[in-house]
Design a protein around this motif. Structure first.
Motif, short mmCIF file in Angstrom:
data_model
loop_
_atom_site.label_atom_id
_atom_site.label_comp_id
_atom_site.label_asym_id
_atom_site.label_seq_id
_atom_site.Cartn_x
_atom_site.Cartn_y
_atom_site.Cartn_z
N GLY A 70 33.73 28.88 51.26
CA GLY A 70 33.86 30.24 50.74
C GLY A 70 34.11 31.32 51.76
N ALA A 71 34.32 30.96 53.02
CA ALA A 71 34.50 31.98 54.06
C ALA A 71 35.79 32.75 53.85
CB ALA A 71 34.49 31.33 55.43
N GLU A 72 35.76 34.04 54.20
CA GLU A 72 36.94 34.89 54.15
C GLU A 72 37.51 35.02 55.56
OE1 GLU A 72 36.01 38.71 52.37
OE2 GLU A 72 34.28 37.83 51.35
N LEU A 73 38.82 35.19 55.65
CA LEU A 73 39.48 35.39 56.94
C LEU A 73 40.28 36.68 56.92
CD1 LEU A 73 40.42 34.45 59.79
CD2 LEU A 73 42.28 33.21 58.64
N VAL A 74 40.07 37.52 57.93
CA VAL A 74 40.83 38.75 58.10
C VAL A 74 41.46 38.72 59.49
CG1 VAL A 74 40.71 41.27 58.33
CG2 VAL A 74 39.39 40.12 56.55
N VAL A 75 42.77 38.95 59.57
CA VAL A 75 43.47 39.00 60.85
C VAL A 75 43.85 40.46 61.12
CG1 VAL A 75 45.43 38.19 62.19
CG2 VAL A 75 44.35 36.67 60.52
N LEU A 76 43.37 41.00 62.23
CA LEU A 76 43.62 42.40 62.57
C LEU A 76 44.89 42.54 63.40
CD1 LEU A 76 40.03 43.62 63.52
CD2 LEU A 76 41.14 43.61 61.29
N VAL B 221 25.95 30.50 53.72
CA VAL B 221 25.80 31.94 53.50
C VAL B 221 27.17 32.59 53.46
CG1 VAL B 221 23.54 32.01 54.60
CG2 VAL B 221 25.59 32.43 55.98
N PRO B 222 27.30 33.76 52.81
CA PRO B 222 28.58 34.46 52.82
C PRO B 222 29.06 34.70 54.25
CG PRO B 222 27.08 35.49 51.27
CD PRO B 222 26.28 34.49 52.04
N THR B 223 30.31 34.39 54.50
CA THR B 223 30.83 34.46 55.88
C THR B 223 32.18 35.15 55.92
OG1 THR B 223 29.68 32.40 56.48
CG2 THR B 223 31.50 33.10 57.90
N LEU B 224 32.32 36.05 56.87
CA LEU B 224 33.60 36.69 57.16
C LEU B 224 34.02 36.26 58.56
CD1 LEU B 224 35.90 38.80 56.69
CD2 LEU B 224 34.36 40.49 57.73
N VAL B 225 35.27 35.81 58.68
CA VAL B 225 35.83 35.45 59.97
C VAL B 225 36.92 36.47 60.31
CG1 VAL B 225 36.97 33.67 61.34
CG2 VAL B 225 35.34 33.01 59.54
N ILE B 226 36.82 37.09 61.47
CA ILE B 226 37.79 38.10 61.91
C ILE B 226 38.55 37.56 63.11
CG2 ILE B 226 38.13 40.44 62.79
CD1 ILE B 226 35.59 41.27 61.37
N ALA B 227 39.87 37.68 63.07
CA ALA B 227 40.72 37.26 64.18
C ALA B 227 41.61 38.42 64.62
CB ALA B 227 41.59 36.07 63.77
N GLY B 228 42.04 38.38 65.88
CA GLY B 228 43.02 39.35 66.37
C GLY B 228 44.37 38.66 66.49
N GLU B 229 45.40 39.28 65.96
CA GLU B 229 46.70 38.60 65.95
C GLU B 229 47.24 38.34 67.35
OE1 GLU B 229 49.93 40.71 64.19
OE2 GLU B 229 49.71 42.50 65.45
N LEU B 230 46.77 39.10 68.35
CA LEU B 230 47.26 38.95 69.72
C LEU B 230 46.26 38.23 70.62
CD1 LEU B 230 48.71 42.56 70.21
CD2 LEU B 230 49.90 40.52 69.38
N ASP B 231 45.22 37.67 70.04
CA ASP B 231 44.13 37.09 70.81
C ASP B 231 44.57 35.81 71.53
OD1 ASP B 231 41.71 36.29 71.84
OD2 ASP B 231 40.60 36.55 69.98
N GLN B 232 44.48 35.83 72.86
CA GLN B 232 44.75 34.63 73.64
C GLN B 232 43.48 33.83 73.92
OE1 GLN B 232 47.31 35.33 77.16
NE2 GLN B 232 47.55 37.43 76.42
N GLY B 233 42.35 34.53 74.00
CA GLY B 233 41.10 33.85 74.29
C GLY B 233 40.62 32.99 73.13
N ALA B 234 40.82 33.48 71.92
CA ALA B 234 40.47 32.72 70.71
C ALA B 234 41.60 32.93 69.71
CB ALA B 234 39.13 33.19 70.14
N PRO B 235 42.69 32.18 69.84
CA PRO B 235 43.85 32.37 68.97
C PRO B 235 43.49 32.28 67.49
CG PRO B 235 44.37 30.91 70.78
CD PRO B 235 42.89 31.12 70.83
N VAL B 236 44.35 32.85 66.66
CA VAL B 236 44.11 32.89 65.22
C VAL B 236 43.80 31.50 64.66
CG1 VAL B 236 45.16 33.44 62.98
CG2 VAL B 236 45.51 34.97 64.94
#
Length: 416
Positions: free
Chosen positions: A384-390, A357-372
């Motif tokens: 086909g997943a997209e990745l966005v780093v906030l 299915v269409p998937t978007l993955v979002i990460a936080g650039e400062l995330d220690q709990g789940a690094p980029v």
């Protein structure tokens, strides 16, 4: 020396007046002017409509809301009706929906008094009927707060506490969205995004087992059980395929749900999450469980807040961090430890290629709990997943950067 006969103040004001009130009303007003009131028409056009409405500091809709509030408070019903009719004109600049008008009236009930708001509701309903806006019957006792929705629990066990927000536009839902929260939090972490998406979508938020108002069965949970909980909820509500938005633990549940119950997921947003931990991290989760069982959640609360929110956010949003610390420490320790076991043993990486299915993955650039890098692994494994780093976002990115998070989600959903 030349003299320009063109009265710019009047013409600018007249243009603003036409934009806000519409040509029909303005033409009628001007055409009915006479030797007695022409000076007054000139005055209000130059000053009210040019000097005030021509100022760029506030958008037209905000200025209209101010006018409506003041006219309610002062009982200036002729002016109130004028702006309600103008606001409801199709395509009006500074126009307002019936829902937006209702919110102005609700606000006025607090600050201008219930009798004034009651009169305003009567005037507005008459205008809505006059303009053929539907006003279906509704039971006051069954009306939920639009920022929360209907609150219920599942009939199946363990019982899950959930809320449902129906679309505010009064139309059939464009989609059904399910919001799944992080470990140690609850469904209220999604309030802002849920209210935003409920403009045209049915939005369901729920508490995982062991959290918030949901039951906390004894034992160590696994991700399959949490995904099956979600499937139970969706089947009980008869949602059909949903758009799943999960953060941290909620993103892990979304992965497992899409793998175990693919018919229930039509789109997937996985934020600040992981598909598996190295052995050292798994040992750290075991230690956290042991600490909670021996000393309670208070013993780990500051450490968790340090991983959930970055230093600058904690320094400038102390009240917000304190709220979520209270939420964490009030979580049932049995349920929290059970979910820690599920999170620490998450293992979906090798299976992610099966998600279709269409998937978007979002990460936080400062995330220690789940690094980029963890988000990159997920995005790379799902076709086909997209990745966005906030930027400037740590683990609970939806709270630290709500506007950027919502923008990423809305752009992803725009054509779906």
């Amino acid at each position: 020396m030349t003299y320009d006969p063109f009265d710019h103040a009047f013409e600018r004001g007249l243009q603003n007046r036409r934009t806000i009130l519409g040509d029909e009303w303005v033409d009628r007003s001007l055409n009915n002017a006479n030797a007695f009131n022409a000076d007054f028409q000139n005055l209000i056009t130059r000053f009210a409509w040019n000097e005030i409405w021509g100022r760029p500091g506030l958008e037209y809709k905000t200025r209209r809301a101010i006018v409506l509030s003041i006219t309610i408070a002062l009982g200036r019903w002729e002016e109130f009706e004028l702006h309600v009719r103008a606001a409801l004109r199709p395509g009006a600049d500074g126009g307002m929906t019936p829902d937006e008008l209702k919110e102005v009236l609700m606000q006025s009930a607090i600050y201008a008094g219930v009798p004034a708001a009651n009169t305003a509701f009567a005037h507005t309903q008459a205008i809505l009927r006059e303009m053929d806006h539907p006003l279906p019957l509704a039971q006051p006792g069954a009306v939920p707060h639009p920022g929360v929705g209907h609150e219920r629990r599942t009939a199946s066990r363990p019982a899950l506490h959930y809320t449902v927000r129906e679309p505010r536009n009064g139309q059939a839902p464009r989609r059904t969205v399910v919001l799944s929260h992080a470990l140690g939090m609850d469904l209220s972490m999604w309030d802002g995004l849920a209210t935003l998406l409920a403009e045209d979508s049915r939005v369901i938020a729920y508490d995982h087992r062991g959290h918030g108002g949901s039951e906390a069965p004894e034992g160590a949970y696994d991700m399959a059980a949490l995904a099956d909980d979600a499937a139970r909820l969706l089947l009980e509500l008869g949602t059909g395929p949903v758009t799943w938005i999960g953060l941290s633990m909620g993103g892990m549940v979304g992965q497992e749900l899409a793998l175990r119950h693919p018919a229930l997921v039509q789109a997937l947003v996985i934020a600040n999450s992981s598909s598996g931990y190295p052995e050292a991290a798994r040992e750290a989760w075991k230690q956290r469980i042991a600490t909670v069982r021996e000393q309670g959640i208070e013993a780990i609360a500051d450490t968790v807040m340090g991983r959930y929110f970055h230093d600058a956010f904690r320094a400038t949003h102390g009240g917000t961090v304190a709220r979520w610390r209270r939420r964490l420490t009030s979580t049932d320790p049995v349920g929290y430890a059970g979910c820690c076991h599920a999170v620490g043993n998450v293992d979906t990486t090798a299976r992610l290629s099966s998600i279709a299915v269409p998937t978007l993955v979002i990460a936080g650039e400062l995330d220690q709990g789940a690094p980029v890098a963890m988000s990159q692994t997920i995005a790379g494994a799902i076709p086909g997943a997209e990745l966005v780093v906030l930027a400037d976002a740590s683990h609970i990115a939806a709270i630290e950067q709500p506007a950027a998070f919502a923008r990423a989600v809305q752009e992803f959903l725009e054509n779906r």
